[in-house]
Design a protein around this motif. Structure first.
Motif, PDB file in Angstrom:
ATOM      1  N   MET A   1       0.842  -1.183   0.000  1.00  0.00           N
ATOM      2  CA  MET A   1       0.000   0.000   0.000  1.00  0.00           C
ATOM      3  C   MET A   1       0.884   1.243   0.000  1.00  0.00           C
ATOM      4  O   MET A   1       1.923   1.252   0.664  1.00  0.00           O
ATOM      5  N   ARG A   2       0.428   2.240  -0.679  1.00  0.00           N
ATOM      6  CA  ARG A   2       1.156   3.503  -0.676  1.00  0.00           C
ATOM      7  C   ARG A   2       0.925   4.208   0.650  1.00  0.00           C
ATOM      8  O   ARG A   2      -0.207   4.285   1.128  1.00  0.00           O
ATOM      9  N   PRO A   3       1.956   4.716   1.276  1.00  0.00           N
ATOM     10  CA  PRO A   3       1.781   5.396   2.561  1.00  0.00           C
ATOM     11  C   PRO A   3       1.099   6.750   2.395  1.00  0.00           C
ATOM     12  O   PRO A   3       1.278   7.441   1.395  1.00  0.00           O
ATOM     13  N   GLY A   4       0.273   7.095   3.385  1.00  0.00           N
ATOM     14  CA  GLY A   4      -0.327   8.426   3.421  1.00  0.00           C
ATOM     15  C   GLY A   4      -1.630   8.587   2.659  1.00  0.00           C
ATOM     16  O   GLY A   4      -2.196   9.682   2.676  1.00  0.00           O
ATOM     17  N   ILE A   5      -2.126   7.562   1.962  1.00  0.00           N
ATOM     18  CA  ILE A   5      -3.363   7.752   1.193  1.00  0.00           C
ATOM     19  C   ILE A   5      -4.535   6.957   1.762  1.00  0.00           C
ATOM     20  O   ILE A   5      -5.666   7.130   1.339  1.00  0.00           O
ATOM     21  N   HIS A   6      -4.281   6.079   2.727  1.00  0.00           N
ATOM     22  CA  HIS A   6      -5.336   5.228   3.270  1.00  0.00           C
ATOM     23  C   HIS A   6      -5.751   5.713   4.657  1.00  0.00           C
ATOM     24  O   HIS A   6      -4.916   6.148   5.442  1.00  0.00           O
ATOM     25  N   PRO A   7      -7.048   5.623   4.979  1.00  0.00           N
ATOM     26  CA  PRO A   7      -7.490   6.020   6.322  1.00  0.00           C
ATOM     27  C   PRO A   7      -6.980   5.027   7.370  1.00  0.00           C
ATOM     28  O   PRO A   7      -6.654   3.878   7.056  1.00  0.00           O
ATOM     29  N   GLU A   8      -6.932   5.484   8.612  1.00  0.00           N
ATOM     30  CA  GLU A   8      -6.458   4.642   9.709  1.00  0.00           C
ATOM     31  C   GLU A   8      -7.448   3.512   9.973  1.00  0.00           C
ATOM     32  O   GLU A   8      -8.650   3.725  10.053  1.00  0.00           O
ATOM     33  N   TYR A   9      -6.952   2.311  10.109  1.00  0.00           N
ATOM     34  CA  TYR A   9      -7.741   1.109  10.358  1.00  0.00           C
ATOM     35  C   TYR A   9      -7.509   0.717  11.806  1.00  0.00           C
ATOM     36  O   TYR A   9      -6.397   0.363  12.186  1.00  0.00           O
ATOM     37  N   HIS A  10      -8.547   0.793  12.634  1.00  0.00           N
ATOM     38  CA  HIS A  10      -8.370   0.614  14.068  1.00  0.00           C
ATOM     39  C   HIS A  10      -9.553  -0.140  14.662  1.00  0.00           C
ATOM     40  O   HIS A  10     -10.601  -0.278  14.038  1.00  0.00           O
ATOM     41  N   PRO A  11      -9.423  -0.647  15.907  1.00  0.00           N
ATOM     42  CA  PRO A  11     -10.539  -1.341  16.549  1.00  0.00           C
ATOM     43  C   PRO A  11     -11.656  -0.366  16.928  1.00  0.00           C
ATOM     44  O   PRO A  11     -11.385   0.737  17.407  1.00  0.00           O
ATOM     45  N   VAL A  12     -12.896  -0.770  16.699  1.00  0.00           N
ATOM     46  CA  VAL A  12     -14.083   0.010  17.082  1.00  0.00           C
ATOM     47  C   VAL A  12     -15.156  -0.959  17.567  1.00  0.00           C
ATOM     48  O   VAL A  12     -15.058  -2.165  17.367  1.00  0.00           O
ATOM     49  N   VAL A  13     -16.193  -0.404  18.202  1.00  0.00           N
ATOM     50  CA  VAL A  13     -17.352  -1.198  18.610  1.00  0.00           C
ATOM     51  C   VAL A  13     -18.553  -0.651  17.859  1.00  0.00           C
ATOM     52  O   VAL A  13     -18.823   0.553  17.899  1.00  0.00           O
ATOM     53  N   PHE A  14     -19.269  -1.520  17.141  1.00  0.00           N
ATOM     54  CA  PHE A  14     -20.508  -1.140  16.465  1.00  0.00           C
ATOM     55  C   PHE A  14     -21.674  -1.537  17.362  1.00  0.00           C
ATOM     56  O   PHE A  14     -21.716  -2.656  17.865  1.00  0.00           O
ATOM     57  N   ARG A  15     -22.626  -0.618  17.556  1.00  0.00           N
ATOM     58  CA  ARG A  15     -23.800  -0.897  18.381  1.00  0.00           C
ATOM     59  C   ARG A  15     -25.052  -0.771  17.525  1.00  0.00           C
ATOM     60  O   ARG A  15     -25.288   0.244  16.886  1.00  0.00           O
ATOM     61  N   ASP A  16     -25.845  -1.835  17.529  1.00  0.00           N
ATOM     62  CA  ASP A  16     -27.132  -1.857  16.840  1.00  0.00           C
ATOM     63  C   ASP A  16     -28.195  -1.494  17.872  1.00  0.00           C
ATOM     64  O   ASP A  16     -28.511  -2.282  18.748  1.00  0.00           O
ATOM     65  N   ARG A  17     -28.723  -0.296  17.776  1.00  0.00           N
ATOM     66  CA  ARG A  17     -29.694   0.169  18.768  1.00  0.00           C
ATOM     67  C   ARG A  17     -31.012  -0.586  18.681  1.00  0.00           C
ATOM     68  O   ARG A  17     -31.695  -0.778  19.673  1.00  0.00           O
ATOM     69  N   ALA A  18     -31.398  -1.040  17.495  1.00  0.00           N
ATOM     70  CA  ALA A  18     -32.672  -1.740  17.332  1.00  0.00           C
ATOM     71  C   ALA A  18     -32.659  -3.073  18.059  1.00  0.00           C
ATOM     72  O   ALA A  18     -33.665  -3.483  18.642  1.00  0.00           O
ATOM     73  N   ALA A  19     -31.535  -3.773  18.032  1.00  0.00           N
ATOM     74  CA  ALA A  19     -31.451  -5.090  18.657  1.00  0.00           C
ATOM     75  C   ALA A  19     -30.774  -5.030  20.024  1.00  0.00           C
ATOM     76  O   ALA A  19     -30.663  -6.042  20.692  1.00  0.00           O
ATOM     77  N   ASP A  20     -30.310  -3.849  20.415  1.00  0.00           N
ATOM     78  CA  ASP A  20     -29.611  -3.662  21.684  1.00  0.00           C
ATOM     79  C   ASP A  20     -28.445  -4.645  21.790  1.00  0.00           C
ATOM     80  O   ASP A  20     -28.304  -5.370  22.771  1.00  0.00           O
ATOM     81  N   SER A  21     -27.615  -4.669  20.750  1.00  0.00           N
ATOM     82  CA  SER A  21     -26.439  -5.528  20.754  1.00  0.00           C
ATOM     83  C   SER A  21     -25.243  -4.725  20.250  1.00  0.00           C
ATOM     84  O   SER A  21     -25.396  -3.720  19.553  1.00  0.00           O
ATOM     85  N   ALA A  22     -24.065  -5.177  20.608  1.00  0.00           N
ATOM     86  CA  ALA A  22     -22.837  -4.513  20.176  1.00  0.00           C
ATOM     87  C   ALA A  22     -21.792  -5.576  19.883  1.00  0.00           C
ATOM     88  O   ALA A  22     -21.828  -6.673  20.448  1.00  0.00           O
ATOM     89  N   PHE A  23     -20.868  -5.240  18.982  1.00  0.00           N
ATOM     90  CA  PHE A  23     -19.803  -6.177  18.649  1.00  0.00           C
ATOM     91  C   PHE A  23     -18.545  -5.397  18.269  1.00  0.00           C
ATOM     92  O   PHE A  23     -18.620  -4.371  17.609  1.00  0.00           O
ATOM     93  N   PRO A  24     -17.392  -5.890  18.734  1.00  0.00           N
ATOM     94  CA  PRO A  24     -16.132  -5.234  18.381  1.00  0.00           C
ATOM     95  C   PRO A  24     -15.612  -5.754  17.052  1.00  0.00           C
ATOM     96  O   PRO A  24     -15.807  -6.921  16.696  1.00  0.00           O
ATOM     97  N   THR A  25     -14.981  -4.886  16.310  1.00  0.00           N
ATOM     98  CA  THR A  25     -14.357  -5.246  15.039  1.00  0.00           C
ATOM     99  C   THR A  25     -13.319  -4.188  14.715  1.00  0.00           C
ATOM    100  O   THR A  25     -13.055  -3.300  15.528  1.00  0.00           O
ATOM    101  N   ARG A  26     -12.758  -4.257  13.531  1.00  0.00           N
ATOM    102  CA  ARG A  26     -11.827  -3.225  13.080  1.00  0.00           C
ATOM    103  C   ARG A  26     -12.464  -2.501  11.908  1.00  0.00           C
ATOM    104  O   ARG A  26     -13.152  -3.099  11.102  1.00  0.00           O
ATOM    105  N   SER A  27     -12.246  -1.192  11.840  1.00  0.00           N
ATOM    106  CA  SER A  27     -12.873  -0.399  10.802  1.00  0.00           C
ATOM    107  C   SER A  27     -12.118   0.912  10.628  1.00  0.00           C
ATOM    108  O   SER A  27     -11.293   1.287  11.461  1.00  0.00           O
TER     109      SER A  27
END
Length: 80
Positions: A1-27
């Motif tokens: 990959m070329r440096p400096g052109i891609h966004p940072e890829y880091h761990p996050v938690v996505f929360r689905d408010r409709a189902a009241d659930s959350a899951f960690p992933t990278r994004s």
């Protein structure tokens, strides 16, 4: 990959408010809101409207559409 052109890829938690659930992933998604996960670390929290926990296809709540009946009605209505 070329440096400096891609966004940072880091761990996050996505929360689905409709189902009241959350899951960690990278994004590349970012958020000002954070949450402390079960491992004791703090992650950015991204709220989503729908995920596999609340989508009708994945939960089995999907309706079956009678496609054959619709095609027959269409053909009867527009028969030449």
């Amino acid at each position: 990959m070329r440096p400096g052109i891609h966004p940072e890829y880091h761990p996050v938690v996505f929360r689905d408010r409709a189902a009241d659930s959350a899951f960690p992933t990278r994004s590349t998604a970012t958020s000002d809101t954070t949450v402390e996960w079960t491992d004791g670390r703090t992650y950015p929290l991204v709220d989503v409207e729908i995920s596999s926990a609340s989508h009708p296809f994945h939960t089995g709540a999907a309706r079956v559409v009678d496609a054959a009946g619709r095609v027959e009605r269409f053909n009867r209505s527009y028969r030449r």
